[in-house]
Design a protein around this motif. Structure first.
Motif, PDB file in Angstrom:
ATOM      1  N   VAL A   1       0.855  -1.182   0.000  1.00  0.00           N
ATOM      2  CA  VAL A   1       0.000   0.000   0.000  1.00  0.00           C
ATOM      3  C   VAL A   1       0.894   1.236   0.000  1.00  0.00           C
ATOM      4  O   VAL A   1       1.696   1.422   0.911  1.00  0.00           O
ATOM      5  CB  VAL A   1      -0.923   0.036   1.237  1.00  0.00           C
ATOM      6  CG1 VAL A   1      -1.884   1.215   1.160  1.00  0.00           C
ATOM      7  CG2 VAL A   1      -1.670  -1.278   1.410  1.00  0.00           C
ATOM      8  N   TYR A   2       0.750   2.070  -1.026  1.00  0.00           N
ATOM      9  CA  TYR A   2       1.489   3.333  -1.109  1.00  0.00           C
ATOM     10  C   TYR A   2       0.568   4.428  -0.583  1.00  0.00           C
ATOM     11  O   TYR A   2      -0.576   4.545  -1.030  1.00  0.00           O
ATOM     12  CB  TYR A   2       1.896   3.617  -2.552  1.00  0.00           C
ATOM     13  CG  TYR A   2       2.993   2.695  -3.027  1.00  0.00           C
ATOM     14  CD1 TYR A   2       4.322   3.074  -2.937  1.00  0.00           C
ATOM     15  CD2 TYR A   2       2.700   1.432  -3.537  1.00  0.00           C
ATOM     16  CE1 TYR A   2       5.338   2.221  -3.360  1.00  0.00           C
ATOM     17  CE2 TYR A   2       3.704   0.577  -3.958  1.00  0.00           C
ATOM     18  CZ  TYR A   2       5.016   0.982  -3.868  1.00  0.00           C
ATOM     19  OH  TYR A   2       6.025   0.139  -4.282  1.00  0.00           O
ATOM     20  N   THR A   3       1.062   5.204   0.387  1.00  0.00           N
ATOM     21  CA  THR A   3       0.204   6.163   1.084  1.00  0.00           C
ATOM     22  C   THR A   3       0.910   7.479   1.369  1.00  0.00           C
ATOM     23  O   THR A   3       2.137   7.557   1.372  1.00  0.00           O
ATOM     24  CB  THR A   3      -0.234   5.610   2.457  1.00  0.00           C
ATOM     25  OG1 THR A   3       0.895   5.597   3.335  1.00  0.00           O
ATOM     26  CG2 THR A   3      -0.836   4.236   2.365  1.00  0.00           C
TER      27      THR A   3
ATOM     28  N   ILE B   1      -6.600   1.128   8.139  1.00  0.00           N
ATOM     29  CA  ILE B   1      -6.222  -0.027   7.317  1.00  0.00           C
ATOM     30  C   ILE B   1      -6.403  -1.320   8.099  1.00  0.00           C
ATOM     31  O   ILE B   1      -6.965  -2.287   7.591  1.00  0.00           O
ATOM     32  CB  ILE B   1      -4.771   0.132   6.792  1.00  0.00           C
ATOM     33  CG1 ILE B   1      -4.746   1.207   5.693  1.00  0.00           C
ATOM     34  CG2 ILE B   1      -4.244  -1.194   6.251  1.00  0.00           C
ATOM     35  CD1 ILE B   1      -3.368   1.530   5.154  1.00  0.00           C
ATOM     36  N   SER B   2      -5.963  -1.344   9.350  1.00  0.00           N
ATOM     37  CA  SER B   2      -6.123  -2.577  10.139  1.00  0.00           C
ATOM     38  C   SER B   2      -7.600  -2.890  10.373  1.00  0.00           C
ATOM     39  O   SER B   2      -7.989  -4.054  10.432  1.00  0.00           O
ATOM     40  CB  SER B   2      -5.348  -2.502  11.452  1.00  0.00           C
ATOM     41  OG  SER B   2      -5.861  -1.501  12.289  1.00  0.00           O
TER      42      SER B   2
ATOM     43  N   ILE C   1      -8.605  -9.104  -3.505  1.00  0.00           N
ATOM     44  CA  ILE C   1      -9.159  -8.079  -4.400  1.00  0.00           C
ATOM     45  C   ILE C   1     -10.050  -7.119  -3.609  1.00  0.00           C
ATOM     46  O   ILE C   1      -9.955  -5.893  -3.763  1.00  0.00           O
ATOM     47  CB  ILE C   1      -9.933  -8.740  -5.563  1.00  0.00           C
ATOM     48  CG1 ILE C   1      -8.949  -9.457  -6.493  1.00  0.00           C
ATOM     49  CG2 ILE C   1     -10.783  -7.723  -6.319  1.00  0.00           C
ATOM     50  CD1 ILE C   1      -9.608 -10.399  -7.494  1.00  0.00           C
ATOM     51  N   LYS C   2     -10.907  -7.662  -2.744  1.00  0.00           N
ATOM     52  CA  LYS C   2     -11.825  -6.827  -1.959  1.00  0.00           C
ATOM     53  C   LYS C   2     -11.062  -5.935  -0.978  1.00  0.00           C
ATOM     54  O   LYS C   2     -11.370  -4.751  -0.834  1.00  0.00           O
ATOM     55  CB  LYS C   2     -12.838  -7.704  -1.217  1.00  0.00           C
ATOM     56  CG  LYS C   2     -13.887  -8.296  -2.138  1.00  0.00           C
ATOM     57  CD  LYS C   2     -14.862  -9.157  -1.382  1.00  0.00           C
ATOM     58  CE  LYS C   2     -15.893  -9.745  -2.336  1.00  0.00           C
ATOM     59  NZ  LYS C   2     -16.787 -10.688  -1.673  1.00  0.00           N
ATOM     60  N   VAL C   3     -10.066  -6.503  -0.296  1.00  0.00           N
ATOM     61  CA  VAL C   3      -9.285  -5.737   0.681  1.00  0.00           C
ATOM     62  C   VAL C   3      -8.537  -4.598  -0.005  1.00  0.00           C
ATOM     63  O   VAL C   3      -8.541  -3.459   0.467  1.00  0.00           O
ATOM     64  CB  VAL C   3      -8.310  -6.673   1.443  1.00  0.00           C
ATOM     65  CG1 VAL C   3      -7.227  -5.890   2.156  1.00  0.00           C
ATOM     66  CG2 VAL C   3      -9.071  -7.539   2.433  1.00  0.00           C
TER      67      VAL C   3
ATOM     68  N   GLU D   1      -7.860   1.184  -1.080  1.00  0.00           N
ATOM     69  CA  GLU D   1      -7.736   2.285  -2.033  1.00  0.00           C
ATOM     70  C   GLU D   1      -8.818   3.349  -1.843  1.00  0.00           C
ATOM     71  O   GLU D   1      -8.662   4.473  -2.313  1.00  0.00           O
ATOM     72  CB  GLU D   1      -7.720   1.762  -3.473  1.00  0.00           C
ATOM     73  CG  GLU D   1      -6.408   1.107  -3.818  1.00  0.00           C
ATOM     74  CD  GLU D   1      -6.254   0.780  -5.289  1.00  0.00           C
ATOM     75  OE1 GLU D   1      -7.268   0.638  -5.996  1.00  0.00           O
ATOM     76  OE2 GLU D   1      -5.088   0.674  -5.726  1.00  0.00           O
ATOM     77  N   LYS D   2      -9.894   3.029  -1.124  1.00  0.00           N
ATOM     78  CA  LYS D   2     -10.930   4.024  -0.834  1.00  0.00           C
ATOM     79  C   LYS D   2     -10.498   4.997   0.265  1.00  0.00           C
ATOM     80  O   LYS D   2     -11.121   6.041   0.439  1.00  0.00           O
ATOM     81  CB  LYS D   2     -12.238   3.336  -0.440  1.00  0.00           C
ATOM     82  CG  LYS D   2     -12.924   2.660  -1.604  1.00  0.00           C
ATOM     83  CD  LYS D   2     -14.203   1.986  -1.175  1.00  0.00           C
ATOM     84  CE  LYS D   2     -14.836   1.262  -2.359  1.00  0.00           C
ATOM     85  NZ  LYS D   2     -16.019   0.496  -1.955  1.00  0.00           N
ATOM     86  N   GLN D   3      -9.437   4.648   1.008  1.00  0.00           N
ATOM     87  CA  GLN D   3      -8.925   5.545   2.039  1.00  0.00           C
ATOM     88  C   GLN D   3      -8.318   6.771   1.349  1.00  0.00           C
ATOM     89  O   GLN D   3      -7.586   6.633   0.370  1.00  0.00           O
ATOM     90  CB  GLN D   3      -7.866   4.855   2.908  1.00  0.00           C
ATOM     91  CG  GLN D   3      -8.375   3.658   3.667  1.00  0.00           C
ATOM     92  CD  GLN D   3      -9.482   4.020   4.635  1.00  0.00           C
ATOM     93  OE1 GLN D   3      -9.383   4.958   5.411  1.00  0.00           O
ATOM     94  NE2 GLN D   3     -10.580   3.269   4.570  1.00  0.00           N
ATOM     95  N   VAL D   4      -8.618   7.954   1.848  1.00  0.00           N
ATOM     96  CA  VAL D   4      -8.181   9.196   1.214  1.00  0.00           C
ATOM     97  C   VAL D   4      -6.669   9.231   1.010  1.00  0.00           C
ATOM     98  O   VAL D   4      -6.184   9.638  -0.037  1.00  0.00           O
ATOM     99  CB  VAL D   4      -8.642  10.410   2.057  1.00  0.00           C
ATOM    100  CG1 VAL D   4      -8.065  11.708   1.520  1.00  0.00           C
ATOM    101  CG2 VAL D   4     -10.158  10.474   2.088  1.00  0.00           C
TER     102      VAL D   4
END
Length: 177
Positions: free
Chosen positions: A12-14, A24-25, A63-65, A70-73
């Protein structure tokens, strides 16, 4: 799509923001997915962090996770990869009584045979460092357990993909914003 449970490395790139780790957790917690290991560090792009999360799930769950993450701002991009698609390692450190280093010749053989290295030695203890696959670290731990381990710590997985990741262009756009 396979329903087989496999080990996946989720990258995850953030942006580096407070509270993101909790969110995320929570995505994994809501799905009752146990996180095997989690490592976070700076990525190849300045001001962009990378989470490396190891889980045992189906591809459908992966895929779902990834979609939820990716929906996190602050999440720029997220990916999942199998063990076969990544190059990975872990690191660990052992703190052991110094007298064993000098009085137990077997300890020196264990160190040499395991490709580990001594980080520091003093009168009370020495510290041994080992990098490798989890099973290699566990084998070394079993051997050293017989002599007594004062402290032990293991990192989470660090990983890179075998194939080029197209995230570089995305991250470059992020940097130029």
């Amino acid at each position: 799509m396979s329903q087989e449970i496999k080990t996946y490395t989720i990258s995850v790139y953030t942006e580096n923001n407070i509270g993101l780790l909790n969110r995320i957790s929570a995505i994994f917690q809501r799905r009752h997915i146990n996180i095997e290991s989690l490592t976070t560090s700076q990525s190849e792009i300045k001001h962009v962090n990378r989470f490396v999360i190891v889980v045992k799930i189906t591809e459908e769950q992966a895929i779902k996770v990834v979609g939820q993450i990716e929906k996190q701002v602050e999440a720029i991009r997220a990916y999942y990869h199998t063990n076969e698609e990544t190059i990975f390692t872990e690191s660990c450190m052992f703190k052991i009584k110094s007298e064993l280093l000098f009085e137990e010749p077997q300890i020196q053989n264990i160190i040499k045979d395991s490709d580990s290295r001594i980080v520091t030695v003093n009168r009370e203890f020495f510290v041994l460092e080992k990098s490798g696959r989890r099973y290699e670290i566990e084998e070394l731990r079993e051997k050293l357990d017989a002599f007594g381990i004062m402290q032990f710590v293991r990192s989470g997985r660090i990983a890179v993909t075998k194939d080029e990741m197209k995230v570089s262009e995305i991250l470059e756009e992020f940097r130029n914003q």
